[in-house]
Write a protein that holds these residues in place. Structure first.
Motif, PDB file in Angstrom:
ATOM      1  N   ILE A  83       0.936  -1.114  -0.012  1.00  0.00           N
ATOM      2  CA  ILE A  83      -0.038  -0.086  -0.134  1.00  0.00           C
ATOM      3  C   ILE A  83       0.952   1.132   0.119  1.00  0.00           C
ATOM      4  CG2 ILE A  83      -0.143   0.190   2.339  1.00  0.00           C
ATOM      5  CD1 ILE A  83      -3.092   0.910   2.005  1.00  0.00           C
ATOM      6  N   GLY A  84       0.360   2.398  -0.764  1.00  0.00           N
ATOM      7  CA  GLY A  84       1.011   3.560  -0.687  1.00  0.00           C
ATOM      8  C   GLY A  84       0.775   4.297   0.651  1.00  0.00           C
ATOM      9  N   LEU A  85       1.883   5.221   1.135  1.00  0.00           N
ATOM     10  CA  LEU A  85       1.677   5.681   2.240  1.00  0.00           C
ATOM     11  C   LEU A  85       2.047   7.263   1.781  1.00  0.00           C
ATOM     12  CD1 LEU A  85       3.792   3.440   4.520  1.00  0.00           C
ATOM     13  CD2 LEU A  85       1.372   4.055   4.475  1.00  0.00           C
ATOM     14  N   VAL A  86       1.045   8.134   1.802  1.00  0.00           N
ATOM     15  CA  VAL A  86       0.894   9.474   1.567  1.00  0.00           C
ATOM     16  C   VAL A  86       0.672  10.235   2.440  1.00  0.00           C
ATOM     17  CG1 VAL A  86      -0.309  11.083   0.092  1.00  0.00           C
ATOM     18  CG2 VAL A  86      -0.171   8.939  -0.676  1.00  0.00           C
ATOM     19  N   ALA A  87       1.682  11.237   2.924  1.00  0.00           N
ATOM     20  CA  ALA A  87       1.817  12.086   4.154  1.00  0.00           C
ATOM     21  C   ALA A  87       1.384  13.351   3.683  1.00  0.00           C
ATOM     22  CB  ALA A  87       3.250  12.032   4.810  1.00  0.00           C
ATOM     23  N   THR A  88       0.862  14.165   4.544  1.00  0.00           N
ATOM     24  CA  THR A  88       0.484  15.684   4.141  1.00  0.00           C
ATOM     25  C   THR A  88       1.503  16.405   5.147  1.00  0.00           C
ATOM     26  OG1 THR A  88      -1.870  15.329   4.510  1.00  0.00           O
ATOM     27  CG2 THR A  88      -0.997  17.513   4.645  1.00  0.00           C
ATOM     28  N   VAL A  89       2.277  17.410   3.944  1.00  0.00           N
ATOM     29  CA  VAL A  89       3.201  18.288   4.485  1.00  0.00           C
ATOM     30  C   VAL A  89       2.872  19.759   4.080  1.00  0.00           C
ATOM     31  CG1 VAL A  89       5.633  18.965   4.586  1.00  0.00           C
ATOM     32  CG2 VAL A  89       5.158  16.530   4.254  1.00  0.00           C
ATOM     33  N   VAL A 118       0.124  17.720  -0.762  1.00  0.00           N
ATOM     34  CA  VAL A 118       0.406  19.112  -0.395  1.00  0.00           C
ATOM     35  C   VAL A 118      -0.438  20.054   0.135  1.00  0.00           C
ATOM     36  CG1 VAL A 118       1.034  21.281  -1.852  1.00  0.00           C
ATOM     37  CG2 VAL A 118       1.855  19.004  -2.482  1.00  0.00           C
ATOM     38  N   ALA A 119       0.026  20.671   1.239  1.00  0.00           N
ATOM     39  CA  ALA A 119      -0.923  21.733   2.220  1.00  0.00           C
ATOM     40  C   ALA A 119      -0.407  23.060   2.313  1.00  0.00           C
ATOM     41  CB  ALA A 119      -1.483  20.976   3.463  1.00  0.00           C
ATOM     42  N   TRP A 120      -1.404  23.734   2.560  1.00  0.00           N
ATOM     43  CA  TRP A 120      -0.769  25.091   2.900  1.00  0.00           C
ATOM     44  C   TRP A 120      -1.616  25.714   3.918  1.00  0.00           C
ATOM     45  CZ3 TRP A 120      -2.486  23.227  -1.843  1.00  0.00           C
ATOM     46  CH2 TRP A 120      -3.969  23.519  -1.926  1.00  0.00           C
ATOM     47  N   SER A 121      -1.267  26.935   4.559  1.00  0.00           N
ATOM     48  CA  SER A 121      -1.912  27.273   5.737  1.00  0.00           C
ATOM     49  C   SER A 121      -2.302  28.897   5.538  1.00  0.00           C
ATOM     50  CB  SER A 121      -0.946  27.323   6.880  1.00  0.00           C
ATOM     51  OG  SER A 121      -1.483  27.981   7.978  1.00  0.00           O
ATOM     52  N   VAL A 142      -1.345  29.487  -2.350  1.00  0.00           N
ATOM     53  CA  VAL A 142      -1.149  28.506  -3.226  1.00  0.00           C
ATOM     54  C   VAL A 142       0.137  28.611  -4.002  1.00  0.00           C
ATOM     55  CG1 VAL A 142      -2.436  27.629  -5.106  1.00  0.00           C
ATOM     56  CG2 VAL A 142      -3.498  27.820  -3.008  1.00  0.00           C
ATOM     57  N   ASP A 143       0.363  30.022  -4.302  1.00  0.00           N
ATOM     58  CA  ASP A 143       1.466  30.166  -5.445  1.00  0.00           C
ATOM     59  C   ASP A 143       2.862  29.816  -4.712  1.00  0.00           C
ATOM     60  OD1 ASP A 143       2.314  31.787  -7.970  1.00  0.00           O
ATOM     61  OD2 ASP A 143       3.264  32.994  -6.216  1.00  0.00           O
TER      62      ASP A 143
END
Length: 374
Positions: A83-89, A118-121, A142-143
């Protein structure tokens, strides 16, 4: 269909954690490892681990804290397979060099099963936690994410595949001619490179982007291998799929190289009545009705399979979000995924695919280093 499962927290329902005993809450990693085992048994293509830089609002009934997604994924990788393991950063408050190194390490530890959501704050709390810059609006954040993804991908390519030679006779660990400076000079970052981590098994980890704003659609079209959308109806899903594919084409990419998955929240039961009763119990614990911003299924396994079949012509797959991981995930593994497999809507279960990379599972080719190509 490509099938992902979201293993964040105790489940999608904000009151799911209240159905657990205190020991399960204290043993978060062990509990998550058990959920991952169930996900492997089910045969999901990938598991997603969300992350955040801030606590959940006090008025929210969700668990307010969280573990670091990349560290947890790296801990679970050696005790899982297939299984793939996708982590949010987060890209708003994390340097691209650190992002690249951490995710490359995950890919090495998992033998090519790593991925990056991909995440952003854009919150004052996130900015205050780091204290380095002011709050950014959606467009600016986002940019910045776009620039970070570009730098990270350059760093992932900065070692050619055969740069690591480990020649004891000549005391040469690497062939320096096969290490490359990325020499990035952008609006926000200046990064010399190269990475200090050898090129990972997949070369480039698959990148996942959640679409929730016009700006994020453009980002997804430019950089995403997998796009997560939220839609309550087929027409809305078709509209979002078309927008993502158009954005990909405008960015000079083949739109068919992008996998678009719709978020699907599930509350399962032996029959529709049992499922509705479970939802009522969870809503009662939360003190309000659960109304996710995306497709919600409350019913038995057979009707969920029918729903997936109806949506199959519109999307490339689903990100399944069990309302309660403890209650819904075993039913997905024992009843839903086998039924989807029987009608050709899900890939072979493990261990058939054991040893494959996440790119393999998603049908994505392994790219050569851009510097080697030059």
């Amino acid at each position: 269909m490509h099938l992902a499962v979201d293993l964040t927290g105790s489940g999608a329902h904000p009151a799911a954690w209240r159905t657990l005993d205190p020991e399960q809450l204290r043993s978060a990693v062990a509990t998550l490892a058990a959920h991952l085992d169930t996900s492997v048994r089910a045969g999901f293509d990938l598991a997603l681990l969300d992350d955040s830089l801030t606590l959940a609002p006090a008025a929210d009934h969700t668990v307010r804290g969280s573990l670091d997604a990349v560290l947890v994924a790296s801990r679970l990788a050696p005790v899982s397979s297939g299984i793939g393991l996708v982590a949010t950063v987060d890209t708003t408050h994390t340097e691209p060099f650190h992002v690249a190194k951490a995710l490359q390490t995950l890919d090495h530890v998992s033998s090519g099963r790593g991925g990056w959501q991909v995440a952003w704050s854009t919150t004052p709390a996130g900015a205050a936690a780091f204290g380095r810059k002011d709050v950014q609006d959606e467009a600016d954040a986002v940019d910045e994410a776009r620039e970070v993804v570009g730098v990270v991908r350059d760093l992932w390519d900065s070692w050619e595949d055969d740069a690591e030679i480990r020649d004891a006779a000549t005391s040469r660990f690497v062939d320096r001619d096969k290490l490359h400076y990325v020499d990035h000079v952008g609006e926000r970052f200046t990064v010399k490179g190269p990475s200090i981590t050898p090129r990972s098994p997949q070369g480039q980890l698959p990148v996942v982007v959640r679409v929730g704003s016009p700006e994020s659609v453009g980002l997804a079209g430019r950089v995403a291998d997998v796009v997560r959308i939220e839609a309550r109806g087929v027409d809305r899903a078709a509209e979002l799929v078309a927008r993502v594919r158009t954005a990909a084409a405008e960015a000079g990419r083949d739109p068919q190289d992008v996998r678009v998955l719709v978020d699907l929240v599930v509350v399962l039961g032996a029959d529709d009545g049992a499922a509705r009763a479970r939802r009522g119990l969870l809503d009662g614990l939360a003190g309000s009705a659960f109304a996710p911003a995306t497709l919600l299924h409350v019913g038995d396994a057979a009707s969920l399979v029918e729903l997936v079949a109806r949506w199959a012509p519109v999307v490339d797959g689903f990100t399944v979000r069990p309302a309660s991981l403890r209650a819904d995930l075993p039913l997905l593994a024992d009843q839903v995924l086998p039924a989807l497999r029987a009608v050709g809507l899900a890939a072979d279960a493990y261990p058939v695919r054991t040893g494959s990379t996440l790119r393999d599972s998603l049908g994505l080719p392994r790219p050569a280093s851009r510097y080697a190509a030059v």
